[in-house]
Motif scaffolding. Sequence first.
Motif, mmCIF file in Angstrom:
data_model
loop_
_atom_site.group_PDB
_atom_site.id
_atom_site.type_symbol
_atom_site.label_atom_id
_atom_site.label_comp_id
_atom_site.label_asym_id
_atom_site.label_seq_id
_atom_site.Cartn_x
_atom_site.Cartn_y
_atom_site.Cartn_z
ATOM 1 N N ALA A 74 16.935 4.484 3.826
ATOM 2 C CA ALA A 74 16.992 5.758 4.403
ATOM 3 C C ALA A 74 16.814 6.766 3.217
ATOM 4 C CB ALA A 74 18.407 6.049 5.007
ATOM 5 N N ALA A 75 17.043 6.570 2.100
ATOM 6 C CA ALA A 75 16.999 7.303 0.831
ATOM 7 C C ALA A 75 15.638 7.040 0.536
ATOM 8 C CB ALA A 75 18.075 6.761 -0.413
ATOM 9 N N ALA A 76 15.005 5.904 0.574
ATOM 10 C CA ALA A 76 13.685 5.614 0.084
ATOM 11 C C ALA A 76 12.766 6.486 0.904
ATOM 12 C CB ALA A 76 13.363 4.008 0.037
ATOM 13 N N ALA A 77 12.895 6.384 2.391
ATOM 14 C CA ALA A 77 12.157 7.067 3.276
ATOM 15 C C ALA A 77 12.253 8.425 2.923
ATOM 16 C CB ALA A 77 12.715 6.980 4.670
ATOM 17 N N GLU A 78 13.406 9.085 2.684
ATOM 18 C CA GLU A 78 13.769 10.551 2.285
ATOM 19 C C GLU A 78 12.819 10.712 1.042
ATOM 20 O OE1 GLU A 78 17.088 13.943 1.182
ATOM 21 O OE2 GLU A 78 17.639 11.818 1.993
ATOM 22 N N MET A 79 12.846 10.196 -0.057
ATOM 23 C CA MET A 79 12.023 10.277 -1.212
ATOM 24 C C MET A 79 10.796 10.215 -0.899
ATOM 25 S SD MET A 79 11.466 7.547 -4.509
ATOM 26 C CE MET A 79 10.521 6.434 -3.500
ATOM 27 N N LEU A 80 10.134 9.336 -0.044
ATOM 28 C CA LEU A 80 8.578 9.446 0.168
ATOM 29 C C LEU A 80 8.257 10.936 0.685
ATOM 30 C CD1 LEU A 80 8.555 6.420 -0.358
ATOM 31 C CD2 LEU A 80 7.110 6.093 1.340
ATOM 32 N N THR A 81 8.974 11.171 1.568
ATOM 33 C CA THR A 81 8.473 12.642 2.248
ATOM 34 C C THR A 81 8.707 13.643 1.182
ATOM 35 O OG1 THR A 81 9.812 11.984 4.471
ATOM 36 C CG2 THR A 81 9.650 14.276 3.954
ATOM 37 N N GLU A 82 9.577 13.480 0.209
ATOM 38 C CA GLU A 82 9.544 14.530 -0.866
ATOM 39 C C GLU A 82 8.428 14.475 -1.576
ATOM 40 O OE1 GLU A 82 13.273 13.492 -2.808
ATOM 41 O OE2 GLU A 82 14.718 14.422 -1.190
ATOM 42 N N LEU A 83 7.878 13.212 -1.766
ATOM 43 C CA LEU A 83 6.657 12.970 -2.482
ATOM 44 C C LEU A 83 5.397 13.374 -1.929
ATOM 45 C CD1 LEU A 83 7.697 9.694 -4.353
ATOM 46 C CD2 LEU A 83 7.388 11.521 -5.303
ATOM 47 N N GLY A 84 5.427 13.693 -0.449
ATOM 48 C CA GLY A 84 4.455 13.952 0.430
ATOM 49 C C GLY A 84 3.715 12.704 0.925
ATOM 50 N N VAL A 85 4.496 11.419 0.683
ATOM 51 C CA VAL A 85 3.802 10.342 1.351
ATOM 52 C C VAL A 85 4.336 9.888 2.754
ATOM 53 C CG1 VAL A 85 3.457 7.941 0.689
ATOM 54 C CG2 VAL A 85 3.383 9.581 -1.044
ATOM 55 N N PRO A 86 3.565 9.596 3.803
ATOM 56 C CA PRO A 86 4.230 9.013 5.006
ATOM 57 C C PRO A 86 4.910 7.796 4.789
ATOM 58 C CG PRO A 86 1.907 9.651 5.134
ATOM 59 C CD PRO A 86 2.183 9.669 3.689
ATOM 60 N N SER A 87 6.072 7.709 5.453
ATOM 61 C CA SER A 87 7.312 6.645 5.042
ATOM 62 C C SER A 87 7.188 5.609 6.326
ATOM 63 C CB SER A 87 8.716 7.079 5.051
ATOM 64 O OG SER A 87 9.007 8.017 6.255
ATOM 65 N N ASN A 88 5.907 5.248 6.628
ATOM 66 C CA ASN A 88 5.908 4.318 8.019
ATOM 67 C C ASN A 88 6.721 3.106 7.708
ATOM 68 O OD1 ASN A 88 4.202 6.211 9.361
ATOM 69 N ND2 ASN A 88 2.319 5.512 8.030
ATOM 70 N N VAL A 106 0.894 -1.323 0.073
ATOM 71 C CA VAL A 106 0.149 0.036 -0.121
ATOM 72 C C VAL A 106 0.781 1.347 0.096
ATOM 73 C CG1 VAL A 106 -1.647 1.309 1.355
ATOM 74 C CG2 VAL A 106 -1.980 -1.186 1.089
ATOM 75 N N GLU A 107 2.125 1.513 0.788
ATOM 76 C CA GLU A 107 2.798 2.341 0.800
ATOM 77 C C GLU A 107 3.548 2.799 -0.491
ATOM 78 O OE1 GLU A 107 4.906 3.465 4.463
ATOM 79 O OE2 GLU A 107 6.607 3.262 3.474
ATOM 80 N N ALA A 108 4.100 1.505 -1.088
ATOM 81 C CA ALA A 108 4.859 1.517 -2.094
ATOM 82 C C ALA A 108 3.855 2.252 -3.255
ATOM 83 C CB ALA A 108 5.415 0.302 -2.529
ATOM 84 N N LEU A 109 2.712 1.697 -3.311
ATOM 85 C CA LEU A 109 1.840 2.188 -4.333
ATOM 86 C C LEU A 109 1.178 3.395 -4.522
ATOM 87 C CD1 LEU A 109 -0.494 -1.130 -5.055
ATOM 88 C CD2 LEU A 109 1.448 -0.119 -6.585
ATOM 89 N N HIS A 110 1.326 4.001 -3.289
ATOM 90 C CA HIS A 110 0.886 5.299 -2.805
ATOM 91 C C HIS A 110 1.833 6.234 -3.341
ATOM 92 C CE1 HIS A 110 -0.583 8.332 0.620
ATOM 93 N NE2 HIS A 110 -0.446 8.877 -0.681
ATOM 94 N N ALA A 111 3.267 5.925 -3.062
ATOM 95 C CA ALA A 111 4.435 6.642 -3.569
ATOM 96 C C ALA A 111 4.400 6.670 -5.046
ATOM 97 C CB ALA A 111 5.646 6.233 -2.945
ATOM 98 N N ALA A 112 4.126 5.414 -5.490
ATOM 99 C CA ALA A 112 4.414 5.354 -6.936
ATOM 100 C C ALA A 112 3.387 6.270 -7.766
ATOM 101 C CB ALA A 112 4.423 3.983 -7.464
ATOM 102 N N ARG A 113 2.014 6.334 -6.933
ATOM 103 C CA ARG A 113 0.968 7.050 -7.578
ATOM 104 C C ARG A 113 1.487 8.532 -7.521
ATOM 105 N NH1 ARG A 113 -2.724 6.131 -4.019
ATOM 106 N NH2 ARG A 113 -2.687 3.977 -4.832
ATOM 107 N N ALA A 114 2.006 8.882 -6.370
ATOM 108 C CA ALA A 114 2.474 10.310 -6.520
ATOM 109 C C ALA A 114 3.631 10.456 -7.464
ATOM 110 C CB ALA A 114 3.175 10.582 -5.100
ATOM 111 N N ALA A 115 4.666 9.662 -7.660
ATOM 112 C CA ALA A 115 5.482 9.638 -8.731
ATOM 113 C C ALA A 115 5.078 9.780 -10.249
ATOM 114 C CB ALA A 115 6.682 8.871 -8.329
ATOM 115 N N GLY A 116 3.830 9.027 -10.329
ATOM 116 C CA GLY A 116 3.436 8.878 -11.592
ATOM 117 C C GLY A 116 3.835 7.526 -12.242
ATOM 118 N N CYS A 117 3.958 6.466 -11.612
ATOM 119 C CA CYS A 117 4.465 5.127 -12.261
ATOM 120 C C CYS A 117 3.799 4.013 -11.368
ATOM 121 C CB CYS A 117 5.757 5.045 -12.460
ATOM 122 S SG CYS A 117 6.656 5.079 -10.601
#
Length: 257
Positions: free
Chosen positions: A226-240, A176-187
């Motif tokens: 750590a980089a992935a969590a930072e990326m999610l923050t940049e995308l506006g997605v919680p990185s739980n 769920v978290e990965a797809l949320h981030a992918a949606r925000a990234a457009g992929c």
Amino acid sequence: MRGTIAVLGLGEAGSALARDLTAAGAVVRGYDPAAPAPAGIVATGSEAEAARGADVVLSVNSASAAHDALSAGLSGIGPDTLWADLNTASPGAKRRLASTAASHGTAFADIAIMAPVPGRGLRVPMLATGPAAAAVAETLNALGAAVEVMPGEAGLAAERKLLRSVFFKGMSAAVVEALHAARAAGCEDWLRQLITDELTAANESTVERLVTGSHTHAVRRTAEMAAAAEMLTELGVPSNVASAARDQLAKLAKQPK
């Protein structure tokens, strides 16, 4: 055969079980303070009233209500009545329920429902442990249920269910978290297909590869997550999940080799 079953809790799961038990020929006595009894179920006004005259009591309410339901229902049961708790609770909570039942001379079964009840009803796979496990399984299986008995004390069935939940629900949270981030990234479509392909290709070696890789490459993977969590923050997605994975890998990296 035990033919009178009390069902405490008539929500989605309890109602489905009660309807199937009735269809199989059992007399079903139901109680739920927040839900009416389905057609064909003998409606009662309390846990004790529902349990009175029952051969088996199925507690299918919630973990938070399980002990109160047991305490209230015990006053209505006879010496040969079996109590089965089907709620999702910790092994410790199940053992405490078993102890309370035993102090009143009531045989207790810890029953773990191992799959969603909707669509399966009484045929949902169940695992039973505890003093009354075999007797409850015999009763329910004769009515069309699929209860497997595992030797051991109450709490062991709950333990198996929750260990499975750590994997399945943890994986679900990651997807769920990965797809949320992918949606925000457009992929999202790309990642959804990648996840599908990976799960489809999984085999016996997959688990060992995941475990071994996490330990062997913990330092590198800590930085990666750590980089992935930072990326999610940049995308506006919680990185739980990503942050939890980072922290777990960091701990693995500090373990002696």
